[in-house]
Motif scaffolding. Sequence first.
Motif, PDB file in Angstrom:
ATOM      1  N   ARG A 290       1.137  -0.905   0.303  1.00 25.08           N
ATOM      2  CA  ARG A 290       0.196   0.382  -0.114  1.00 25.08           C
ATOM      3  C   ARG A 290       1.077   1.263   0.074  1.00 25.08           C
ATOM      4  N   GLN A 291       0.730   2.583  -0.765  1.00 29.00           N
ATOM      5  CA  GLN A 291       1.528   3.483  -0.742  1.00 29.00           C
ATOM      6  C   GLN A 291       0.760   4.086   0.497  1.00 29.00           C
ATOM      7  N   GLN A 292       1.563   4.552   1.270  1.00 32.27           N
ATOM      8  CA  GLN A 292       1.533   5.804   2.437  1.00 32.27           C
ATOM      9  C   GLN A 292       1.532   7.007   2.305  1.00 32.27           C
ATOM     10  N   THR A 293      -0.070   7.679   2.614  1.00 30.99           N
ATOM     11  CA  THR A 293      -0.486   9.241   2.386  1.00 30.99           C
ATOM     12  C   THR A 293       1.688  10.460   2.870  1.00 30.99           C
ATOM     13  N   GLU A 294       0.986  10.879   2.315  1.00 29.01           N
ATOM     14  CA  GLU A 294       1.951  12.189   2.987  1.00 29.01           C
ATOM     15  C   GLU A 294       1.712  12.503   4.352  1.00 29.01           C
ATOM     16  N   LEU A 295       0.358  12.330   4.759  1.00 35.94           N
ATOM     17  CA  LEU A 295       0.188  12.736   5.972  1.00 35.94           C
ATOM     18  C   LEU A 295       1.188  11.349   6.880  1.00 35.94           C
ATOM     19  N   GLU A 296       0.902  10.723   6.343  1.00 33.91           N
ATOM     20  CA  GLU A 296       1.121   9.652   7.158  1.00 33.91           C
ATOM     21  C   GLU A 296       2.701   9.502   7.216  1.00 33.91           C
ATOM     22  N   VAL A 297       3.420   9.843   6.943  1.00 35.78           N
ATOM     23  CA  VAL A 297       5.036   9.807   6.942  1.00 35.78           C
ATOM     24  C   VAL A 297       5.714  10.807   7.085  1.00 35.78           C
ATOM     25  N   ARG A 298       4.643  11.655   6.828  1.00 40.48           N
ATOM     26  CA  ARG A 298       5.124  13.225   7.539  1.00 40.48           C
ATOM     27  C   ARG A 298       6.750  13.665   8.453  1.00 40.48           C
ATOM     28  N   ASP A 299       6.541  13.562   9.105  1.00 44.01           N
ATOM     29  CA  ASP A 299       7.073  13.023  10.715  1.00 44.01           C
ATOM     30  C   ASP A 299       8.445  12.344  10.357  1.00 44.01           C
ATOM     31  N   ALA A 300       8.161  10.837   9.338  1.00 44.65           N
ATOM     32  CA  ALA A 300       9.645  10.500   9.233  1.00 44.65           C
ATOM     33  C   ALA A 300      10.164  11.167   8.595  1.00 44.65           C
ATOM     34  N   ILE A 301       9.907  11.470   6.819  1.00 44.11           N
ATOM     35  CA  ILE A 301      10.793  12.189   6.402  1.00 44.11           C
ATOM     36  C   ILE A 301      11.543  14.014   7.644  1.00 44.11           C
ATOM     37  N   ARG A 302      10.730  14.525   7.677  1.00 39.63           N
ATOM     38  CA  ARG A 302      10.886  15.821   8.604  1.00 39.63           C
ATOM     39  C   ARG A 302      11.894  15.197   9.397  1.00 39.63           C
ATOM     40  N   GLU A 303      12.080  13.616   9.637  1.00 43.51           N
ATOM     41  CA  GLU A 303      13.669  13.402  10.765  1.00 43.51           C
ATOM     42  C   GLU A 303      14.262  12.625   9.432  1.00 43.51           C
ATOM     43  N   LEU A 304      14.040  12.749   8.266  1.00 45.84           N
ATOM     44  CA  LEU A 304      15.332  12.670   7.575  1.00 45.84           C
ATOM     45  C   LEU A 304      15.552  13.666   7.253  1.00 45.84           C
ATOM     46  N   LEU A 305      15.037  14.738   6.401  1.00 39.57           N
ATOM     47  CA  LEU A 305      15.660  15.816   5.621  1.00 39.57           C
ATOM     48  C   LEU A 305      16.457  16.401   7.332  1.00 39.57           C
ATOM     49  N   LEU A 306      15.986  16.187   8.519  1.00 38.32           N
ATOM     50  CA  LEU A 306      17.159  16.593   9.189  1.00 38.32           C
ATOM     51  C   LEU A 306      18.248  16.304   9.862  1.00 38.32           C
ATOM     52  N   LEU A 307      18.759  14.861   9.149  1.00 44.76           N
ATOM     53  CA  LEU A 307      19.255  14.458   9.559  1.00 44.76           C
ATOM     54  C   LEU A 307      20.309  14.365   8.173  1.00 44.76           C
ATOM     55  N   GLN A 308      19.611  14.460   6.842  1.00 47.67           N
ATOM     56  CA  GLN A 308      20.102  14.756   5.909  1.00 47.67           C
ATOM     57  C   GLN A 308      21.476  16.664   6.006  1.00 47.67           C
ATOM     58  N   ARG A 309      20.617  17.219   6.836  1.00 47.64           N
ATOM     59  CA  ARG A 309      20.977  18.537   6.951  1.00 47.64           C
ATOM     60  C   ARG A 309      22.100  18.220   8.179  1.00 47.64           C
ATOM     61  N   ARG A 310      21.764  17.891   8.723  1.00 47.79           N
ATOM     62  CA  ARG A 310      23.270  17.558   9.551  1.00 47.79           C
ATOM     63  C   ARG A 310      23.890  16.915   9.557  1.00 47.79           C
ATOM     64  N   GLN A 311      23.958  16.022   8.708  1.00 49.99           N
ATOM     65  CA  GLN A 311      24.720  14.863   7.975  1.00 49.99           C
ATOM     66  C   GLN A 311      25.744  16.369   6.603  1.00 49.99           C
ATOM     67  N   GLN A 312      24.794  17.518   6.393  1.00 49.09           N
ATOM     68  CA  GLN A 312      26.295  18.240   5.621  1.00 49.09           C
ATOM     69  C   GLN A 312      26.743  18.768   6.619  1.00 49.09           C
ATOM     70  N   GLN A 313      26.263  19.017   7.535  1.00 50.66           N
ATOM     71  CA  GLN A 313      26.654  20.568   8.397  1.00 50.66           C
ATOM     72  C   GLN A 313      27.926  19.712   9.449  1.00 50.66           C
ATOM     73  N   LEU A 314      27.552  18.386   9.336  1.00 54.38           N
ATOM     74  CA  LEU A 314      28.755  17.747   9.769  1.00 54.38           C
ATOM     75  C   LEU A 314      30.703  17.834   8.348  1.00 54.38           C
TER      76      LEU A 314
END
Length: 335
Positions: A290-314
């Motif tokens: 089943r395709q998950q909706t954007e609403l369902e995965v919004r928090d997970a995406i936010r964490e992924l984006l944060l992780l990406q930015r943090r890794q770039q900074q590091l």
Amino acid sequence: MRRVVSAREVAVSLALMLLTGCDQVPWKSHEDSTASPSATTTPASQPAAVPVFLIPEAERVASVNDATLSMTDMELAVRELKQVMQAYQQPWQPLPAEERADVLDLHDLLNNLIETELKAQDAKSRGLNRRTDIQRRYAYLERAFYAQEWDRWQREQAASSEDDIHRFYEQNKAGFVEPERIRLNQIVTETLAQAEAARAQAVQGAVFAQLALEQSVGPGKEQGGDIGWFLRALDHERLRLLGSAPTEGVLFPQLEPVAFALDANQVSQPVKGPDGKFYIVQLVERKTARQQTELEVRDAIRELLLLQRRQQQLEELRRKARLTEFKERLGNVPQ
């Protein structure tokens, strides 16, 4: 009459011991721990205590000699106690402000802070803070503390916009698919002949759960052969790499395609497992992908984006740093 100590009080007592009484950090000093406290060493950089006059009178909860304990100290102690109790899977209940003999209260926490301050003051008066081994351990803790605060600061600074989240979802939609899951019953036998006989009985109408109870030698026997939900191995690994922790299991490679090809209530042919035993499985239930909706995965995406930015900074910090590594010395690290 002797009071019976509850499980919660035991957990809380252990938590307080962990907060202040145990040296848990995985180091072992190889310095001379009996060195004289008056040895001429350079003290590690230690943040100065907050001057008493900077703490408003209404926020002071105790004074210990020249030191002041504040509401902030109490707040941090409560937060730390919550984390410890959560680690021990103990339910959290707000601590009463009145002094009580039967449960942990805020007075107990304050007393713990006072005793911690007394021990810290006495340690410094005895010159323990000038010992090389203690300075090195303090520097280790200080480094970890500021790294944690850096992570917290990154989280505060790098708030993702709804547009960022939407764009990431659209670009990575294929990664947000709930994979197919199946629930199985199984019978495990020592020989192929036993497996074929059990399958024949199941196909002819015998209750699979009863057959499992009577004939199986594998997991799930006592539950009528029920062994729960399973993912394909590739889907399980993909979810794990995305930071999820799938609760479903995986089947051994020879059984996976056989099990996923079954229809509801169908019983498989025997399959020899890596342990030399023979497995027949029955498909109990299937949940399709089943395709998950954007609403369902919004928090997970936010964490992924944060992780990406943090890794770039590091990575940027590493690029700018004057970094020298002596990897040839790693073999000398005590373990």
